[in-house]
Enzyme design. Structure first.
Site, PDB file in Angstrom:
ATOM      1  N   THR A 163       0.874  86.612  76.948  1.00  0.00           N
ATOM      2  CA  THR A 163       1.791  85.470  77.126  1.00  0.00           C
ATOM      3  C   THR A 163       1.028  84.307  77.774  1.00  0.00           C
ATOM      4  O   THR A 163      -0.045  84.513  78.367  1.00  0.00           O
ATOM      5  CB  THR A 163       2.955  85.834  78.078  1.00  0.00           C
ATOM      6  OG1 THR A 163       2.398  86.130  79.376  1.00  0.00           O
ATOM      7  CG2 THR A 163       3.761  87.015  77.579  1.00  0.00           C
ATOM      8  N   SER A 169       9.414  80.472  77.276  1.00  0.00           N
ATOM      9  CA  SER A 169       8.021  80.908  77.110  1.00  0.00           C
ATOM     10  C   SER A 169       7.944  82.430  77.066  1.00  0.00           C
ATOM     11  O   SER A 169       8.832  83.120  77.581  1.00  0.00           O
ATOM     12  CB  SER A 169       7.219  80.376  78.315  1.00  0.00           C
ATOM     13  OG  SER A 169       5.895  80.828  78.288  1.00  0.00           O
ATOM     14  N   LYS A 180       7.334  91.865  93.174  1.00  0.00           N
ATOM     15  CA  LYS A 180       7.898  92.715  92.116  1.00  0.00           C
ATOM     16  C   LYS A 180       8.457  94.014  92.713  1.00  0.00           C
ATOM     17  O   LYS A 180       9.432  94.559  92.227  1.00  0.00           O
ATOM     18  CB  LYS A 180       6.843  92.986  91.035  1.00  0.00           C
ATOM     19  CG  LYS A 180       6.425  91.718  90.277  1.00  0.00           C
ATOM     20  CD  LYS A 180       7.558  91.199  89.425  1.00  0.00           C
ATOM     21  CE  LYS A 180       7.279  89.891  88.731  1.00  0.00           C
ATOM     22  NZ  LYS A 180       8.384  89.415  87.901  1.00  0.00           N
ATOM     23  N   SER A 187       7.555  94.354  87.308  1.00  0.00           N
ATOM     24  CA  SER A 187       6.229  94.641  86.759  1.00  0.00           C
ATOM     25  C   SER A 187       5.765  96.001  87.249  1.00  0.00           C
ATOM     26  O   SER A 187       6.035  96.374  88.403  1.00  0.00           O
ATOM     27  CB  SER A 187       5.231  93.581  87.226  1.00  0.00           C
ATOM     28  OG  SER A 187       3.917  94.000  86.901  1.00  0.00           O
ATOM     29  N   ILE A 229       7.806  86.302  77.186  1.00  0.00           N
ATOM     30  CA  ILE A 229       8.795  87.380  77.032  1.00  0.00           C
ATOM     31  C   ILE A 229      10.223  86.813  77.029  1.00  0.00           C
ATOM     32  O   ILE A 229      11.088  87.263  76.269  1.00  0.00           O
ATOM     33  CB  ILE A 229       8.612  88.406  78.179  1.00  0.00           C
ATOM     34  CG1 ILE A 229       7.233  89.070  78.064  1.00  0.00           C
ATOM     35  CG2 ILE A 229       9.718  89.452  78.181  1.00  0.00           C
ATOM     36  CD1 ILE A 229       6.768  89.779  79.332  1.00  0.00           C
ATOM     37  N   TYR A 246       2.156  88.813  94.305  1.00  0.00           N
ATOM     38  CA  TYR A 246       3.010  88.987  93.111  1.00  0.00           C
ATOM     39  C   TYR A 246       3.515  90.429  93.034  1.00  0.00           C
ATOM     40  O   TYR A 246       4.708  90.682  92.820  1.00  0.00           O
ATOM     41  CB  TYR A 246       2.168  88.622  91.887  1.00  0.00           C
ATOM     42  CG  TYR A 246       2.739  88.997  90.543  1.00  0.00           C
ATOM     43  CD1 TYR A 246       3.599  88.126  89.861  1.00  0.00           C
ATOM     44  CD2 TYR A 246       2.401  90.202  89.916  1.00  0.00           C
ATOM     45  CE1 TYR A 246       4.107  88.462  88.601  1.00  0.00           C
ATOM     46  CE2 TYR A 246       2.901  90.540  88.675  1.00  0.00           C
ATOM     47  CZ  TYR A 246       3.748  89.669  88.026  1.00  0.00           C
ATOM     48  OH  TYR A 246       4.248  90.001  86.783  1.00  0.00           O
TER      49      TYR A 246
HETATM   50  N1  LIG Z   1       2.982  89.284  80.510  1.00  0.00           N
HETATM   51  C1  LIG Z   1       2.818  90.411  81.182  1.00  0.00           C
HETATM   52  O1  LIG Z   1       1.877  91.195  80.942  1.00  0.00           O
HETATM   53  C2  LIG Z   1       3.793  90.780  82.253  1.00  0.00           C
HETATM   54  C3  LIG Z   1       3.641  92.028  82.889  1.00  0.00           C
HETATM   55  C4  LIG Z   1       4.543  92.398  83.873  1.00  0.00           C
HETATM   56  C5  LIG Z   1       5.590  91.539  84.193  1.00  0.00           C
HETATM   57  N2  LIG Z   1       5.687  90.329  83.594  1.00  0.00           N
HETATM   58  C6  LIG Z   1       6.806  89.453  83.974  1.00  0.00           C
HETATM   59  O2  LIG Z   1       7.433  88.968  82.828  1.00  0.00           O
HETATM   60  C7  LIG Z   1       8.129  87.760  83.139  1.00  0.00           C
HETATM   61  C8  LIG Z   1       7.832  86.730  82.066  1.00  0.00           C
HETATM   62  O3  LIG Z   1       6.457  86.384  82.140  1.00  0.00           O
HETATM   63  P1  LIG Z   1       5.568  86.021  80.882  1.00  0.00           P
HETATM   64  O4  LIG Z   1       4.426  86.925  80.892  1.00  0.00           O
HETATM   65  O5  LIG Z   1       6.406  85.889  79.675  1.00  0.00           O
HETATM   66  O6  LIG Z   1       4.974  84.603  81.355  1.00  0.00           O
HETATM   67  P2  LIG Z   1       5.291  83.098  80.961  1.00  0.00           P
HETATM   68  O7  LIG Z   1       5.081  82.892  79.505  1.00  0.00           O
HETATM   69  O8  LIG Z   1       4.492  82.268  81.904  1.00  0.00           O
HETATM   70  O9  LIG Z   1       6.838  82.948  81.299  1.00  0.00           O
HETATM   71  C9  LIG Z   1       7.290  82.773  82.612  1.00  0.00           C
HETATM   72  C10 LIG Z   1       8.508  81.892  82.563  1.00  0.00           C
HETATM   73  O10 LIG Z   1       8.988  81.721  83.907  1.00  0.00           O
HETATM   74  C11 LIG Z   1       9.204  80.331  84.109  1.00  0.00           C
HETATM   75  N3  LIG Z   1       9.115  79.955  85.512  1.00  0.00           N
HETATM   76  C12 LIG Z   1       8.091  80.155  86.384  1.00  0.00           C
HETATM   77  N4  LIG Z   1       8.368  79.612  87.561  1.00  0.00           N
HETATM   78  C13 LIG Z   1       9.618  79.051  87.459  1.00  0.00           C
HETATM   79  C14 LIG Z   1      10.454  78.322  88.335  1.00  0.00           C
HETATM   80  N5  LIG Z   1      10.071  78.020  89.584  1.00  0.00           N
HETATM   81  N6  LIG Z   1      11.654  77.910  87.876  1.00  0.00           N
HETATM   82  C15 LIG Z   1      12.050  78.176  86.627  1.00  0.00           C
HETATM   83  N7  LIG Z   1      11.293  78.839  85.745  1.00  0.00           N
HETATM   84  C16 LIG Z   1      10.085  79.268  86.157  1.00  0.00           C
HETATM   85  C17 LIG Z   1       8.095  79.670  83.291  1.00  0.00           C
HETATM   86  O11 LIG Z   1       8.374  78.288  83.119  1.00  0.00           O
HETATM   87  P3  LIG Z   1       7.222  77.268  82.657  1.00  0.00           P
HETATM   88  O12 LIG Z   1       7.026  77.451  81.177  1.00  0.00           O
HETATM   89  O13 LIG Z   1       7.800  75.950  83.014  1.00  0.00           O
HETATM   90  O14 LIG Z   1       5.985  77.612  83.436  1.00  0.00           O
HETATM   91  C18 LIG Z   1       8.193  80.485  82.032  1.00  0.00           C
HETATM   92  O15 LIG Z   1       9.276  80.040  81.249  1.00  0.00           O
HETATM   93  C19 LIG Z   1       7.655  87.364  84.536  1.00  0.00           C
HETATM   94  O16 LIG Z   1       8.630  87.702  85.498  1.00  0.00           O
HETATM   95  C20 LIG Z   1       6.408  88.202  84.734  1.00  0.00           C
HETATM   96  O17 LIG Z   1       6.150  88.463  86.086  1.00  0.00           O
HETATM   97  C21 LIG Z   1       4.824  89.935  82.626  1.00  0.00           C
END
Ligand SMILES: NC(=O)c1ccc[n+]([C@@H]2O[C@H](COP(=O)([O-])OP(=O)(O)OC[C@H]3O[C@@H](n4cnc5c(N)ncnc54)[C@H](OP(=O)(O)O)[C@@H]3O)[C@@H](O)[C@H]2O)c1
Length: 317
Positions: free
Chosen positions: A234, A50, A205, A175, A52, A201
């Site tokens: 995302t 999913s 981080k 983050s 990033i 959260y």
């Molecule tokens: N998007 C932003 O603006 C942003 C900003 C700062 C940091 N981040 C960081 O970027 C990273 C990716 O996030 P994203 O925004 O791309 O969100 P996302 O699309 O929700 O992706 C998160 C991924 O982590 C997986 N995950 C969550 N809990 C898990 C668990 N217990 N075991 C295994 N996998 C698990 C999710 O699996 P499922 O699909 O099964 O839920 C998903 O594949 C995260 O660490 C987030 O904190 C994002």
């Protein structure tokens, strides 16, 4: 103090973390940095089904790398794997079903993984922001279990595997939100204060940044880094921060823009010319504290975090 930090951070975010912040920063990028092919190198991407993580896995696959997706949901993960194979033409995409909030399953996974595979690069991307206090089957608060303890166990278990390989790297998707938090080890399970998922959260981080700095000092053979992807559109942001997602709308970065610095840290030769243990934003090391924010932690506080994590990692082995 928290109010000051949050206001300073949000103003910074509007300038730097948005799509226009990315476009402006990318003027300094060296375009050839990502013109690399990596057949024979193995990359593990947690949460690679999913957002990033998927964008990262796709680009690595297109460059010929072996990709190990570590995901919790079999059907979502299988769909992502099929899509990556189809679009990249790379068959070396492996899927491992692991819930990173369950320590036992991580230990078991690594035990099996190291019998069969090698690993050059670990990308700790999986993360969550759960807005109500929820406990895992082990009685651990879910954000902490996933974002800190899961990432800690996976990384420490894989360090000996990585150390055997050429040019090993560990990248953790932290983050910029961590800038509002000072390391706090007094209430890691969020039992004693009113629960605020965003701040829990952000604290997780911050913990990732502290762990990255310490691992870099302890394991000089591996290049460690952590990073902020910017504010990215995302599924995770849509689900956990619907108000923020709606307000920011088209100002959010694309998933590819969010994955850019992860990829640069994982693939570019230029990345390892930077010191190990840094926090990156848009391919550059960035400060880990806001000016005047008083978020630095002492070595004793950091040691306490590691002691608690070690104890939990052992207890749930
Ligand atoms: N998007 C932003 O603006 C942003 C900003 C700062 C940091 N981040 C960081 O970027 C990273 C990716 O996030 P994203 O925004 O791309 O969100 P996302 O699309 O929700 O992706 C998160 C991924 O982590 C997986 N995950 C969550 N809990 C898990 C668990 N217990 N075991 C295994 N996998 C698990 C999710 O699996 P499922 O699909 O099964 O839920 C998903 O594949 C995260 O660490 C987030 O904190 C994002």
């Amino acid at each position: 103090m928290l109010l000051y930090r949050s206001a300073a951070w949000f103003a910074k975010g509007l300038r730097e973390y948005t799509k226009s912040g990315y476009e402006s920063a990318s003027k300094d990028f060296v375009p050839d940095d990502l013109e690399v092919q990596v057949p024979g190198r193995a990359f593990m991407v947690t949460g690679g089904n999913s957002g990033i993580g998927k964008a990262t896995a796709m680009e690595i696959a297109k460059r010929g790398g072996t990709v190990h997706l570590v995901c919790r949901d079999p059907s979502r993960a299988e769909g992502a794997r099929a899509e990556i194979i189809e679009k990249s033409g790379n068959q070396n995409i492996f899927l491992h079903i692991v819930d990173l909030s369950v320590p036992k399953s991580i230990w078991k996974f690594v035990e099996n993984f190291k019998q069969e595979h090698t690993l050059n690069v670990l990308i700790n991307n999986a993360g969550c922001m759960v807005n109500k206090r929820e406990l895992t089957e082990d009685g651990l608060e879910k954000n902490f279990a996933t974002n800190t303890l899961g990432m800690y166990i996976l990384t420490t278990a894989l360090i000996p595997v990585l150390e055997k390989e050429h040019d090993p790297r560990v990248i953790t998707v932290s983050s910029g939100g961590m800038l509002v938090q000072k390391l706090n080890t007094d209430d890691l399970q969020s039992e004693r204060t009113a629960f605020d998922g965003t701040m829990v959260y952000a604290q997780n981080k911050r913990q990732q940044v502290v762990l990255t700095e310490r691992w870099a000092r302890a394991h000089p053979a591996i290049h460690f880094s952590c990073m902020h992807p910017g504010w990215v559109d995302t599924p995770g942001v849509r689900l956990s921060m619907p108000g923020f997602h709606a307000r920011m709308g088209a100002r959010l970065r694309s998933e590819a823009q969010g994955a850019d610095t992860v990829l640069w840290l994982a693939l570019a030769p230029a990345a390892t010319a930077q010191p190990s243990g840094c926090f990156f934003q848009d391919r550059k090391p960035a400060p880990t504290h806001l000016p005047l924010a008083r978020t630095s932690s002492s070595p004793a506080e950091e040691e306490k975090l590691v002691e608690i994590l070690e104890e939990l990692a052992r207890r749930f082995k």
